[in-house]
Write an enzyme that holds these catalytic residues in place. Structure first.
Site, mmCIF file in Angstrom:
data_model
loop_
_atom_site.group_PDB
_atom_site.id
_atom_site.type_symbol
_atom_site.label_atom_id
_atom_site.label_comp_id
_atom_site.label_asym_id
_atom_site.label_seq_id
_atom_site.Cartn_x
_atom_site.Cartn_y
_atom_site.Cartn_z
ATOM 1 C CE LYS A 25 -2.490 -0.680 3.817
ATOM 2 N NZ LYS A 25 -1.912 -2.022 4.598
ATOM 3 C CB CYS A 390 23.701 5.709 13.975
ATOM 4 S SG CYS A 390 23.314 6.171 15.305
ATOM 5 C CG HIS A 516 20.234 7.293 11.279
ATOM 6 N ND1 HIS A 516 20.412 6.202 11.361
ATOM 7 C CD2 HIS A 516 19.861 7.828 12.511
ATOM 8 C CE1 HIS A 516 20.721 5.502 12.545
ATOM 9 N NE2 HIS A 516 20.392 6.294 13.302
ATOM 10 C CD GLU A 518 20.129 5.722 6.979
ATOM 11 O OE1 GLU A 518 19.835 5.188 8.786
ATOM 12 O OE2 GLU A 518 21.006 6.281 7.020
#
Length: 556
Positions: A25, A390, A516, A518
């Site tokens: 979804k 991290c 982070h 990403e």
């Protein structure tokens, strides 16, 4: 006299799922969002999660997957990462609402006396709170896509389904659209696809008062027009509103598949949106081609982490590595390796043979840490490109302290509070924190980069803003010793108190960051550090290939 044109009201698209979970979804909602953005519309996406946690911050990655952190410090569902990557827009706390947060808000209001005299009930108080969340996000957006988590039939999802039913009644059919995602399984023994699960799912949705306008059918086999007509007939939707969502090599291909079937065109027509021009997917199609047919072959990247049994725990890392490949026009072959597989230095060196890069991502807890230490040591000594994120940076600090700085009994106070050299320690601001939920250093913070550093070269800037999620930091008492031994503190907080990035200048690519990266990477705008890391991996592969003839000659 010309009458001024009234501004168009915000339109809502409600995405629900049936039959089974994990059909995609979030990807479907994000893909529709991309198509509408390409038509020049202002789009945002809201995710309703039916669990009772206020947010996923305290949930196990094995249960929930990664926690996606927004600029404003919200710990949210990983689907928000898909939304951001597809619509290329930063989201916030308002874009992810859980049952826990809804009930917390309602109970807080009840204690304040806002419902004085009323019996507080699911209807209308809980459903009204859910509708308020949708209304809050509407301003300044042409379209709000609302994804309801879970599967139709789940007890937990019922208040959200009732709320979107009511909301559509309130805003009018011309301003709201129901999209239902179902499974059309292929039965090998019968040699055909079966539509009955979809029929049952739609019937269950209709029992609570929701008639889907568009169906998205997940299937591993193509659906014939006859099958689509059958689905349309029995589910009471138009033939052209049965959209197939096939298995594809990359999720970024799904918007192209949807566009070919006219999905966005149907949405625009049914909602009367002022977006007559078709989506221009030229740039997106070119990006997808770089993923499916890169011109420079592939690089092999080892991802050594704590939760590798469930790749969704590192979903943004996975996508960002793909983005790094896009930036270098190279495919990225990822190998997910548990850090428990690295018991000693010899094993680590053997395990990393043949890889062109090592990435150690974030995590919490002591399990697997020593394996990460061995893997990082092998990458440093074998001169394999390394990227620590991290926890990955913190473990790189531990390895450097032990094996280069000579501080044998080095560790993090998180893992070994009794160790002599706590080279990674709890942040001062975290010393008195007792609650676990939403109390880490969360969200976007600035970082200043050292001139001449690999980090500054990658970013092309000396100050950046990155998203954080941590409680521990490099202990400042050891910073001078690390610098003396050759480590560069290439990124610091503006006040100079927190080490944000480290690197080794005499290594092909050895970079660690406390934040982070990403979480801000996009397929159309790969993050500079991932682009740099994959670029280093390409150079590593090129150097290895250049060594092959020499090795062959020596052997002969």
């Amino acid at each position: 006299m010309n009458t001024p044109t009234r501004p168009q009201p915000t339109k809502f698209v409600f995405v629900t799922g049936g039959v089974v979970s994990s059909l995609g979804k979030g990807i479907a909602a994000a893909s529709l969002g991309r198509l509408l953005v390409e038509r020049g519309l202002r789009v945002t996406v809201l995710k309703f999660d039916p669990y009772l946690n206020v947010d996923p911050g305290t949930m196990s990655p094995f249960q929930h997957g990664e926690v996606f952190v927004t600029d404003d410090g919200a710990e949210t569902d990983l689907d928000l990462g898909h939304y951001e990557r597809f619509i290329d827009r930063s989201l916030s706390q308002a874009n992810n609402v859980t049952t826990g947060r809804i009930y917390l808000n309602v109970i807080t209001k009840e204690r304040r006396g806002e419902y004085l005299g009323s019996t507080v009930q699911v209807i209308p108080h809980i459903t009204d709170e859910i509708k308020s969340a949708m209304k809050r996000i509407a301003p300044d957006n042409d379209v709000v896509i609302v994804e309801v988590g879970g599967t139709v039939g789940d007890i937990e999802s019922q208040p959200f389904l009732e709320a979107i039913r009511q909301f559509r009644q309130e805003i009018g059919r011309e301003n709201g659209l129901f999209v239902h995602l179902t499974l059309v399984p292929y039965i090998a023994a019968a040699g055909e696809v079966k539509t009955k699960p979809t029929q049952h799912s739609v019937r269950e949705l209709m029992e609570i008062g929701i008639q889907p306008d568009i169906l998205i059918c997940r299937s591993e086999r193509p659906l014939s027009d006859d099958v689509k007509r059958k689905i349309a007939l029995f589910c009471n939707v138009e033939f052209g509103c049965v959209i197939q969502s096939p298995d594809v090599p990359t999720i970024y291909q799904i918007p192209l598949s949807f566009a070919e079937q006219g999905f966005d065109e149907r949405v625009v027509q049914k909602l009367g949106l002022n977006a007559p021009a078709p989506a221009d997917l030229t740039t997106w199609r070119s990006m997808v081609h770089r993923i499916t047919a890169p011109s420079k072959g592939k690089v092999k990247i080892a991802v050594v982490g704590k939760y590798t049994e469930l790749v969704d725990a590192y979903k943004s890392v996975q996508e960002s590595l793909i983005h790094g490949g896009i930036a270098n026009d190279v495919g990225v072959e990822m190998h997910w390796l548990s850090s428990d597989l690295f018991p000693d230095a010899a094993t680590a060196q053997r395990m990393l043979q043949g890889f062109h890069g090592l990435l150690v991502p974030g995590g919490f807890g002591v399990r697997g840490i020593e394996g990460m230490v061995q893997a990082i040591r092998a990458a440093r000594e074998m001169r394999v490109p390394f990227f620590g994120i991290c926890l990955g940076m913190q473990v790189a600090i531990i390895e450097f302290a032990r094996d280069v700085a000579g501080l044998d009994d080095s560790n993090s106070s998180e893992f070994a509070p009794e160790c002599h050299h706590q080279v990674v320690a709890l942040m001062e601001s975290q010393q008195k924190v007792t609650d676990m939920g939403g109390t880490m250093r969360l969200g976007a913070y600035p970082c200043r980069l050292a001139k001449g550093s690999r980090a500054a070269e990658a970013y092309g800037s000396f100050e950046v803003s990155e998203r954080h999620r941590h409680r521990y930091e490099v202990a400042n008492a050891y910073r001078d010793q690390f610098v003396e031994k050759g480590m560069r503190l290439s990124g610091l907080s503006p006040d100079g108190q927190l080490v944000e990035m480290v690197e080794l200048a005499d290594h092909p690519w050895f970079v660690g960051c406390q934040f982070h990266p990403e979480l801000q990477s996009r397929p159309t705008r790969p993050h500079p550090l991932f682009a740099g890391f994959i670029g280093a991996a390409v150079r590593q592969r090129t150097a290895e290939l250049a060594d092959v003839p020499a090795s062959t000659e020596a052997a002969s």
